[in-house]
Scaffold this motif. Structure first.
Motif, PDB file in Angstrom:
ATOM      1  N   ASN A 122       2.333 -16.741  -8.924  1.00  0.00           N
ATOM      2  CA  ASN A 122       1.986 -17.701 -10.222  1.00  0.00           C
ATOM      3  C   ASN A 122       3.013 -17.559 -10.906  1.00  0.00           C
ATOM      4  N   GLY A 123       4.356 -17.072 -10.355  1.00  0.00           N
ATOM      5  CA  GLY A 123       5.888 -16.848 -10.802  1.00  0.00           C
ATOM      6  C   GLY A 123       6.192 -15.204 -10.179  1.00  0.00           C
ATOM      7  N   GLN A 124       5.359 -14.793  -9.950  1.00  0.00           N
ATOM      8  CA  GLN A 124       5.328 -13.545 -10.111  1.00  0.00           C
ATOM      9  C   GLN A 124       5.638 -12.872  -8.781  1.00  0.00           C
ATOM     10  N   GLY A 125       6.851 -12.261  -8.232  1.00  0.00           N
ATOM     11  CA  GLY A 125       7.111 -12.091  -7.260  1.00  0.00           C
ATOM     12  C   GLY A 125       7.461 -10.543  -6.688  1.00  0.00           C
ATOM     13  N   GLY A 126       7.600  -9.864  -5.798  1.00  0.00           N
ATOM     14  CA  GLY A 126       7.269  -8.632  -4.811  1.00  0.00           C
ATOM     15  C   GLY A 126       6.696  -8.468  -3.902  1.00  0.00           C
ATOM     16  N   THR A 127       6.130  -7.101  -3.216  1.00  0.00           N
ATOM     17  CA  THR A 127       5.487  -7.347  -2.213  1.00  0.00           C
ATOM     18  C   THR A 127       3.919  -7.210  -2.694  1.00  0.00           C
ATOM     19  N   PHE A 128       3.549  -7.084  -3.878  1.00  0.00           N
ATOM     20  CA  PHE A 128       2.389  -6.560  -4.222  1.00  0.00           C
ATOM     21  C   PHE A 128       1.709  -8.157  -4.470  1.00  0.00           C
ATOM     22  N   ALA A 129       3.114  -9.056  -4.947  1.00  0.00           N
ATOM     23  CA  ALA A 129       2.434 -10.718  -5.459  1.00  0.00           C
ATOM     24  C   ALA A 129       2.203 -11.317  -3.842  1.00  0.00           C
ATOM     25  N   LEU A 130       2.606 -10.915  -3.170  1.00  0.00           N
ATOM     26  CA  LEU A 130       2.234 -11.066  -1.486  1.00  0.00           C
ATOM     27  C   LEU A 130       1.162 -11.355  -0.957  1.00  0.00           C
ATOM     28  N   TYR A 131       0.496  -9.466  -1.919  1.00  0.00           N
ATOM     29  CA  TYR A 131      -0.901  -9.414  -1.428  1.00  0.00           C
ATOM     30  C   TYR A 131      -1.766 -10.128  -1.968  1.00  0.00           C
ATOM     31  N   SER A 132      -1.653 -10.012  -2.959  1.00  0.00           N
ATOM     32  CA  SER A 132      -2.417 -10.232  -3.507  1.00  0.00           C
ATOM     33  C   SER A 132      -2.739 -11.681  -3.249  1.00  0.00           C
ATOM     34  N   LEU A 133      -2.177 -13.010  -3.073  1.00  0.00           N
ATOM     35  CA  LEU A 133      -2.162 -14.220  -3.035  1.00  0.00           C
ATOM     36  C   LEU A 133      -2.414 -14.074  -1.018  1.00  0.00           C
ATOM     37  N   LEU A 134      -2.304 -13.063  -0.239  1.00  0.00           N
ATOM     38  CA  LEU A 134      -3.536 -12.692   0.669  1.00  0.00           C
ATOM     39  C   LEU A 134      -4.410 -12.774   0.612  1.00  0.00           C
ATOM     40  N   CYS A 135      -4.978 -12.311  -1.003  1.00  0.00           N
ATOM     41  CA  CYS A 135      -6.285 -11.431  -0.791  1.00  0.00           C
ATOM     42  C   CYS A 135      -7.225 -12.462  -1.330  1.00  0.00           C
ATOM     43  N   ARG A 136      -6.245 -13.480  -2.207  1.00  0.00           N
ATOM     44  CA  ARG A 136      -7.417 -14.671  -2.502  1.00  0.00           C
ATOM     45  C   ARG A 136      -7.568 -15.413  -1.360  1.00  0.00           C
ATOM     46  N   LEU A 184      -2.807  -3.969   7.015  1.00  0.00           N
ATOM     47  CA  LEU A 184      -1.617  -4.993   6.180  1.00  0.00           C
ATOM     48  C   LEU A 184      -1.865  -3.952   5.117  1.00  0.00           C
ATOM     49  N   LEU A 185      -2.449  -3.135   3.882  1.00  0.00           N
ATOM     50  CA  LEU A 185      -2.643  -2.135   2.937  1.00  0.00           C
ATOM     51  C   LEU A 185      -1.140  -1.285   3.172  1.00  0.00           C
ATOM     52  N   ILE A 186      -1.038  -0.655   4.810  1.00  0.00           N
ATOM     53  CA  ILE A 186      -0.111  -0.165   4.806  1.00  0.00           C
ATOM     54  C   ILE A 186       1.248  -0.102   4.802  1.00  0.00           C
ATOM     55  N   LEU A 187       1.200  -1.179   5.281  1.00  0.00           N
ATOM     56  CA  LEU A 187       2.912  -2.786   5.720  1.00  0.00           C
ATOM     57  C   LEU A 187       2.850  -3.166   4.430  1.00  0.00           C
ATOM     58  N   VAL A 188       1.741  -2.985   2.963  1.00  0.00           N
ATOM     59  CA  VAL A 188       2.482  -2.902   1.484  1.00  0.00           C
ATOM     60  C   VAL A 188       2.981  -1.955   0.958  1.00  0.00           C
ATOM     61  N   LEU A 189       1.971  -1.237   1.602  1.00  0.00           N
ATOM     62  CA  LEU A 189       2.610   0.102   0.744  1.00  0.00           C
ATOM     63  C   LEU A 189       4.197   1.183   1.362  1.00  0.00           C
ATOM     64  N   VAL A 190       4.217   1.106   2.048  1.00  0.00           N
ATOM     65  CA  VAL A 190       5.788   0.508   3.145  1.00  0.00           C
ATOM     66  C   VAL A 190       6.628  -0.003   2.197  1.00  0.00           C
ATOM     67  N   GLY A 191       6.213  -0.929   2.123  1.00  0.00           N
ATOM     68  CA  GLY A 191       7.547  -2.367   1.006  1.00  0.00           C
ATOM     69  C   GLY A 191       7.633  -1.497   0.008  1.00  0.00           C
ATOM     70  N   THR A 192       6.323  -1.282  -0.710  1.00  0.00           N
ATOM     71  CA  THR A 192       6.636  -0.264  -1.945  1.00  0.00           C
ATOM     72  C   THR A 192       6.963   0.624  -2.189  1.00  0.00           C
ATOM     73  N   GLN A 398       1.770  -2.754 -10.219  1.00  0.00           N
ATOM     74  CA  GLN A 398       0.837  -3.353  -9.748  1.00  0.00           C
ATOM     75  C   GLN A 398      -0.015  -2.532  -8.904  1.00  0.00           C
ATOM     76  N   ALA A 399       0.671  -1.595  -8.615  1.00  0.00           N
ATOM     77  CA  ALA A 399       0.044  -0.704  -7.617  1.00  0.00           C
ATOM     78  C   ALA A 399      -0.945   0.016  -8.351  1.00  0.00           C
ATOM     79  N   LEU A 400      -0.708   0.753  -9.426  1.00  0.00           N
ATOM     80  CA  LEU A 400      -2.062   0.855 -10.520  1.00  0.00           C
ATOM     81  C   LEU A 400      -3.488  -0.153  -9.833  1.00  0.00           C
ATOM     82  N   ALA A 401      -2.976  -1.559 -10.589  1.00  0.00           N
ATOM     83  CA  ALA A 401      -4.044  -2.739 -10.946  1.00  0.00           C
ATOM     84  C   ALA A 401      -4.151  -2.527  -9.681  1.00  0.00           C
ATOM     85  N   HIS A 402      -3.957  -1.963  -8.763  1.00  0.00           N
ATOM     86  CA  HIS A 402      -5.103  -2.823  -6.807  1.00  0.00           C
ATOM     87  C   HIS A 402      -5.629  -1.185  -6.060  1.00  0.00           C
TER      88      HIS A 402
END
Length: 793
Positions: A122-136, A184-192, A398-402
């Motif tokens: 929804n207009g948000q970018g970044g590694t955690f934005a992709l992760y949020s999409l996958l979580c949904r 998958l979470l570790i992959l996202v954290l590495v990118g972050t 974003q990491a705080l929110a997750h």
């Protein structure tokens, strides 16, 4: 009071036991139902805004300063990092230029601008934005607090697919094993963590390279002076972060636009004056000839060439400020052609003066415009650094929110722009590390090696996440997914193999920084997960609560008790601990769950969900406050006020619907009622308290047969919504107490040594230095009551 936690993922085990609970489970479901009705008022109404052509061009211009500052300043240092030992063959310049041209075409243009940017949340970018999409789109969130009512949010947009499709098979494969979710979470954290590393390295290399221009016109200045100037600029940059970019942000776009205009003009001038034949580098055959000449130096030079595409990770992370179409127009119309002209001009100059490769950018500037260009370059480097720092702050939030980062203070620096934030603790950490890197290396070549390592790892992480996005979100054919993944990995793995040769020449820096942040983030997430599991497994049965009667077996004193919990359903263990150790409880009890969802924002009108728990005479409610990862931080002066407004609205609506709702007709004791859907995430564990043999034995002493206000008996029964509102208002005036659980996690004695270190030392230290929950929720100390608990993992 000590409790023993359950090791590992237990959602599946609880689900298997659910069939054996019988009527006790039915009772909990009827008295503490999910909030389907409250959440279902609005659904999937998010639509991308439409912009006029003029406004789109205006936004494209503004995006230059926020999105493309980092990518645009790469010409300052690319050729020197490509040929750190000098140019041995003039034909190598053509080969390097050809590699730069096609690197810019394949990675920023084709992959990021036209593919990855479309995978925004929804207009948000970044590694955690992709992760949020996958979580949904798949249940891959390691903290199982998702509920079907969350899917009713207008911003919770997602697609569905056929059960036999390739996407469905991939979804089941991901959800089947907890280790895959963890991977998958570790992959996202590495990118972050690598993007955080960029937040340290980008200011260092950009400012140091810009300040290095002093040596060209002032030859008597040594490198030490340049480093001091760079450090002064960096200290000033980080020191003014708390003011935000709202006041000076309007300058960013003009500065970067002038920068692109100047480097394109100088590039055209150098091509025409020195060597127009460099334009033959647009033929990819020169890439083949470049490598055919052989030698390890040509292969490792890819690490320097890759710096021409640095900034793409900040491009995607800063995407939230502008529509994708504006970012695409800015890149194709201004950024891409200007960068090609700039690199071509430097190549033409170096063909004639190959010994000037160390300061190729400044040496190629005509003397008449040198000092204006130096000033613009310095400001452009500052803007590029600001963009990366802002992207780092956004990722931390974003990491705080997750639940993947310790609780730190987040300050919103603008009332107009929600995404402009400042994280003081992270800001000073970035400044110290950035100054250490700048003063420690004193050389842009080693910083460039470090920078390249971080960028290529971020690109690899993005490719792997995009593969899942294309399957689960876009539902692309597997052939297209394979083609995109294969082409991306071929290019990026080639660069990765080149930067491996430079690990001992500075490339180790981002690896060390990322490893430190990864340990912090993963240990914190592990502790958060274990705390949530403890609350899930130690939930109190509603049967036990009802058995205590409307007074809960205590003296109900005037006042409102807000019991904070991680649970969106069920009664938390801290409440039973509280009422079994204290002689009194407040007349009104509200269980407050502040929940972060994998969405970018939750509209204000959908933020609070309120539900009554048990009979009316108990005066017990549940309030779930839902936030997205871009929403304002939970420290909100109006949080308590809005909570009560939502509670009062619920009571009024409930009172209005009592006379006309069909839901009044069923009995909570009816075992024939169909059970609501249950899964591992929302399963109830009622084994902690098993006081009653049957539902009837619970209901008999209460005289309750229907879930309506008219069937509830008790001295404190309210005759209508107005009376209850008056009662709750009186309790509120008497005082509001915030009851919070202070759960302490400790490792078992028999636990492995690394777990003891992680839990007893690392996690304990992080909890000690991070902000308290009371500070996050803006709770006055005089209204705070902490309930301590200890459990072992």
């Amino acid at each position: 009071m000590a409790a023993r936690g359950v090791e590992g993922s237990t959602g599946g085990e609880i689900s298997e036991e659910s069939d054996e609970r019988g009527s006790m489970w039915d009772l909990d479901q009827q008295l503490d139902q999910p909030m389907d009705e409250e959440a279902g008022r609005l659904r999937n109404m998010y639509k991308e805004k439409k912009f006029s052509a003029f406004l789109l061009l205006q936004l494209s211009f503004q995006s230059l300063g926020v999105v493309y500052g980092d990518l645009g300043t790469s010409p300052l240092y690319v050729f020197y990092n490509t040929f750190p030992h000098g140019i041995k063959d003039p034909e190598d310049i053509i080969g390097a230029l050809s590699l730069i041209i096609y690197s810019l075409t394949l990675i920023p243009l084709l992959k990021y601008v036209f593919v990855v940017c479309k995978a925004n949340d929804n207009g948000q970018g970044g590694t955690f934005a992709l992760y949020s999409l996958l979580c949904r789109h798949a249940k891959v969130n390691t903290i199982p607090n998702q509920h079907r009512t969350d899917e009713e949010l207008t911003t919770y947009s997602r697609t569905t697919f056929h059960e036999q499709s390739f996407a469905a098979q991939t979804k089941r494969w991901l959800e089947k094993n907890a280790s895959r979710k963890n991977s998958l979470l570790i992959l996202v954290l590495v990118g972050t963590c690598m993007v955080i590393g960029d937040g340290i390295l980008t200011p260092a290399i950009s400012v140091l390279s810009a300040a290095g221009g002093l040596r060209v016109n002032l030859p008597h200045i040594n490198n030490g002076v340049v480093v001091v100037v760079a450090v002064v600029i960096l200290v000033s940059l980080f020191s003014v972060q708390h003011y935000g970019t709202d006041r000076v942000g309007w300058l960013f776009a003009p500065v970067v636009f002038l920068w692109f205009l100047f480097i394109a003009s100088i590039g055209m001038y150098n091509v025409c004056k020195h060597d127009p034949s460099v334009l033959k580098a647009f033929s990819p055959v020169y890439i083949y000839r470049y490598f055919k000449r052989g030698g390890q130096d040509r292969w490792t030079s890819l690490g320097g060439i890759m710096l021409s595409i640095t900034g793409i990770e900040a491009l995607f992370a800063d995407l939230s400020h502008f529509p994708v179409s504006a970012v695409q127009i800015a890149f194709t119309v201004i950024v891409f052609p200007c960068l090609l002209l700039a690199y071509s001009g430097q190549a033409a100059y170096l063909r004639k003066y190959p010994h000037h490769v160390e300061d190729a950018f400044y040496q190629s500037i005509p003397k008449s415009v040198y000092w204006p260009m130096f000033v613009i370059a310095t400001f452009a480097a500052i803007v590029a650094s600001q963009a990366t720092i802002s992207a780092t702050f956004s990722l931390i939030k974003q990491a705080l929110a997750h639940g993947c980062f310790p609780r730190v203070k987040v300050v919103h620096t603008s009332r107009k722009f929600l995404g402009q934030i400042y994280v003081p603790d992270i800001n000073w950490i970035l400044m110290i590390l950035c100054i250490t890197v700048t003063a420690g290396f004193k050389n842009q070549n080693q910083i460039g090696n470090a920078y390249g390592t971080a960028v290529v790892i971020v690109m690899l992480v993005t490719t792997l996440l995009m593969m899942l996005i294309m399957i689960l979100v876009w539902r692309c054919h597997w052939v297209l997914v394979l083609l995109f993944t294969f082409l991306s990995l071929v290019v990026e793995c080639t660069y990765f193999s080149a930067v491996l040769f430079k690990v001992n020449q500075g490339g180790w820096v981002p690896l060390v920084i990322a490893a430190a942040f990864l340990i912090i983030m993963y240990v914190w997430h592990y502790g958060t997960l274990k705390r949530y599991e403890f609350e899930m497994h130690s939930k109190v049965s509603m049967a036990w609560i009802l058995g205590l009667g409307p007074s809960l077996g205590l003296v109900r004193v005037p006042g409102v008790g807000l019991v904070y919990t991680e649970l969106a359903s069920g009664v938390p263990h801290i409440f039973s601990h509280f009422i079994t150790n204290l002689p009194a409880i407040h007349s009104v009890v509200v269980f407050v769950c502040v929940k972060n969802l994998p969405v970018y924002t939750v509209p204000e009108e959908e933020r609070f969900l309120v539900k009554r728990i048990g009979p009316k005479s108990f005066h017990m409610f549940r309030c779930v406050a839902r936030y997205g990862y871009r929403d304002l931080h939970k420290k909100d002066d109006n949080f308590e006020k809005r909570l009560f407004e939502s509670l009062f609205l619920f009571i009024r609506l409930e009172s209005m619907m009592e006379g006309c709702s069909d839901s009044d007709d069923y009995s909570i004791c009816a075992s024939q009622q169909p059970q609501p859907h249950r899964d591992g995430n929302e399963s109830r564990n009622l084994e902690t308290f098993d006081t009653f043999d049957s539902v009837e034995s619970v209901m008999a002493p209460l005289g309750v047969t229907k879930r309506t206000s008219h069937t509830v008996t008790g001295s404190s029964q309210m005759s209508g919504g107005g009376d209850e509102l008056e009662f709750i208002n009186g309790c509120r005036d008497a005082g509001v107490v915030h009851i919070m659980g202070n759960t302490v996690i400790r490792a078992r004695r028999e636990a492995r040594f690394y777990k003891r270190i992680a839990i007893d030392y690392v996690y304990a230290f992080l909890r000690k230095i991070c902000r308290e929950n009371s500070a996050i929720f803006n709770v006055p100390q005089e209204s705070l009551l902490n309930v301590g608990q200890i459990f072992y993992v």
